[in-house]
Design a protein around this motif. Sequence first.
Motif, PDB file in Angstrom:
ATOM      1  N   ARG A 202       0.835  -1.197   0.000  1.00  0.00           N
ATOM      2  CA  ARG A 202       0.000   0.000   0.000  1.00  0.00           C
ATOM      3  C   ARG A 202       0.876   1.255   0.000  1.00  0.00           C
ATOM      4  O   ARG A 202       1.712   1.441   0.875  1.00  0.00           O
ATOM      5  N   GLY A 203       0.697   2.089  -1.016  1.00  0.00           N
ATOM      6  CA  GLY A 203       1.498   3.299  -1.149  1.00  0.00           C
ATOM      7  C   GLY A 203       2.932   3.037  -1.548  1.00  0.00           C
ATOM      8  O   GLY A 203       3.777   3.931  -1.468  1.00  0.00           O
ATOM      9  N   GLY A 204       3.247   1.832  -2.021  1.00  0.00           N
ATOM     10  CA  GLY A 204       4.623   1.427  -2.285  1.00  0.00           C
ATOM     11  C   GLY A 204       5.218   2.046  -3.536  1.00  0.00           C
ATOM     12  O   GLY A 204       4.562   2.135  -4.577  1.00  0.00           O
ATOM     13  N   ASP A 205       6.500   2.451  -3.442  1.00  0.00           N
ATOM     14  CA  ASP A 205       7.217   2.946  -4.616  1.00  0.00           C
ATOM     15  C   ASP A 205       7.808   1.806  -5.433  1.00  0.00           C
ATOM     16  O   ASP A 205       8.374   2.020  -6.496  1.00  0.00           O
ATOM     17  N   ALA A 206       7.685   0.575  -4.937  1.00  0.00           N
ATOM     18  CA  ALA A 206       8.121  -0.628  -5.653  1.00  0.00           C
ATOM     19  C   ALA A 206       7.477  -1.833  -4.996  1.00  0.00           C
ATOM     20  O   ALA A 206       6.936  -1.743  -3.882  1.00  0.00           O
ATOM     21  N   GLY A 207       7.561  -2.954  -5.675  1.00  0.00           N
ATOM     22  CA  GLY A 207       7.094  -4.213  -5.104  1.00  0.00           C
ATOM     23  C   GLY A 207       8.046  -5.326  -5.473  1.00  0.00           C
ATOM     24  O   GLY A 207       8.409  -5.476  -6.651  1.00  0.00           O
ATOM     25  N   HIS A 208       8.502  -6.086  -4.487  1.00  0.00           N
ATOM     26  CA  HIS A 208       9.349  -7.242  -4.780  1.00  0.00           C
ATOM     27  C   HIS A 208       8.552  -8.244  -5.604  1.00  0.00           C
ATOM     28  O   HIS A 208       7.350  -8.403  -5.422  1.00  0.00           O
ATOM     29  N   ALA A 209       9.236  -8.892  -6.540  1.00  0.00           N
ATOM     30  CA  ALA A 209       8.518  -9.688  -7.534  1.00  0.00           C
ATOM     31  C   ALA A 209       9.206 -11.022  -7.788  1.00  0.00           C
ATOM     32  O   ALA A 209      10.433 -11.133  -7.694  1.00  0.00           O
ATOM     33  N   ARG A 210       8.414 -12.013  -8.097  1.00  0.00           N
ATOM     34  CA  ARG A 210       8.916 -13.265  -8.664  1.00  0.00           C
ATOM     35  C   ARG A 210       8.558 -13.244 -10.140  1.00  0.00           C
ATOM     36  O   ARG A 210       7.380 -13.279 -10.510  1.00  0.00           O
ATOM     37  N   ILE A 211       9.570 -13.172 -10.976  1.00  0.00           N
ATOM     38  CA  ILE A 211       9.366 -13.000 -12.414  1.00  0.00           C
ATOM     39  C   ILE A 211       9.705 -14.297 -13.132  1.00  0.00           C
ATOM     40  O   ILE A 211      10.795 -14.851 -12.954  1.00  0.00           O
ATOM     41  N   VAL A 212       8.759 -14.767 -13.916  1.00  0.00           N
ATOM     42  CA  VAL A 212       8.893 -16.053 -14.610  1.00  0.00           C
ATOM     43  C   VAL A 212       8.629 -15.853 -16.095  1.00  0.00           C
ATOM     44  O   VAL A 212       7.665 -15.163 -16.478  1.00  0.00           O
ATOM     45  N   LEU A 213       9.482 -16.436 -16.916  1.00  0.00           N
ATOM     46  CA  LEU A 213       9.316 -16.398 -18.375  1.00  0.00           C
ATOM     47  C   LEU A 213       9.002 -17.799 -18.884  1.00  0.00           C
ATOM     48  O   LEU A 213       9.433 -18.798 -18.309  1.00  0.00           O
ATOM     49  N   THR A 214       8.269 -17.859 -19.975  1.00  0.00           N
ATOM     50  CA  THR A 214       8.001 -19.135 -20.632  1.00  0.00           C
ATOM     51  C   THR A 214       8.097 -18.964 -22.142  1.00  0.00           C
ATOM     52  O   THR A 214       7.755 -17.898 -22.673  1.00  0.00           O
ATOM     53  N   ASP A 215       8.566 -20.006 -22.802  1.00  0.00           N
ATOM     54  CA  ASP A 215       8.612 -19.987 -24.261  1.00  0.00           C
ATOM     55  C   ASP A 215       7.324 -20.529 -24.862  1.00  0.00           C
ATOM     56  O   ASP A 215       7.201 -20.649 -26.088  1.00  0.00           O
ATOM     57  N   ASP A 216       6.347 -20.849 -24.011  1.00  0.00           N
ATOM     58  CA  ASP A 216       5.033 -21.252 -24.476  1.00  0.00           C
ATOM     59  C   ASP A 216       4.206 -19.984 -24.687  1.00  0.00           C
ATOM     60  O   ASP A 216       3.465 -19.540 -23.808  1.00  0.00           O
TER      61      ASP A 216
END
Length: 220
Positions: A202-216
């Motif tokens: 809430r009110g965050g200037d960023a958010g930690h993320a789990r980023i996943v890519l797929t070739d599908d």
Amino acid sequence: MLLDVSQPIHSGMPKAAPLAEVRVEPNLRISDGAQLDTSELTIPSHAATHIDAPSHAIAGGATIDHIPADRFLGPAVVSAIRRKPGELIGVSDVLDGGPALKAGDMLFLDTGWGAKFFDRSYYDHPSLDPELAQWLVDTGVKLLAVDFITPDLPHARREDGFDYPVHKILLGNEVLIAENLADLSTFSGQRVFAYAFPLIVRGGDAGHARIVLTDDVPAA
């Protein structure tokens, strides 16, 4: 194939010099007689893999909790970029490094720095030419992801009064920025589909993320 391109969070992990240390500490432990294991996490908003909200660089800009969820998934290009520390990444580097970008795409820059995360060389990286940042805005890219600390100049190369031009161009036009990604080489030079959901702060200037890519990649 799914590829997780997030840096695991742990105590003492690499982070930008001005930020506080990351700490993951035990709270309760079964080994000490507690019924459950619990831990306490202390982490700056811009350490580890995270996504910058516009409010990070723009007064009155949207905070991370006000960005719709559909902004965090979609088609993406992983562009192979080979630049030295301190060199600028330009439009031609992106065009030569992967498939053509389309409006609504995300762009992931594979510079090789994600593999240097635990080395001192990680802190001296290439950066975006502001002209490239503006080109991404004009092209309609919705998120830029980099495998280093910041798309702006490395901290040690900045002069007094440095004003974060790349952050301001991108975030000022609601192009989100993901930083500190892990090794992208598996999908380098390819079109992929990306899932890049940040924590809702809430009110965050960023958010930690789990980023996943797929070739599908779903059919257009």
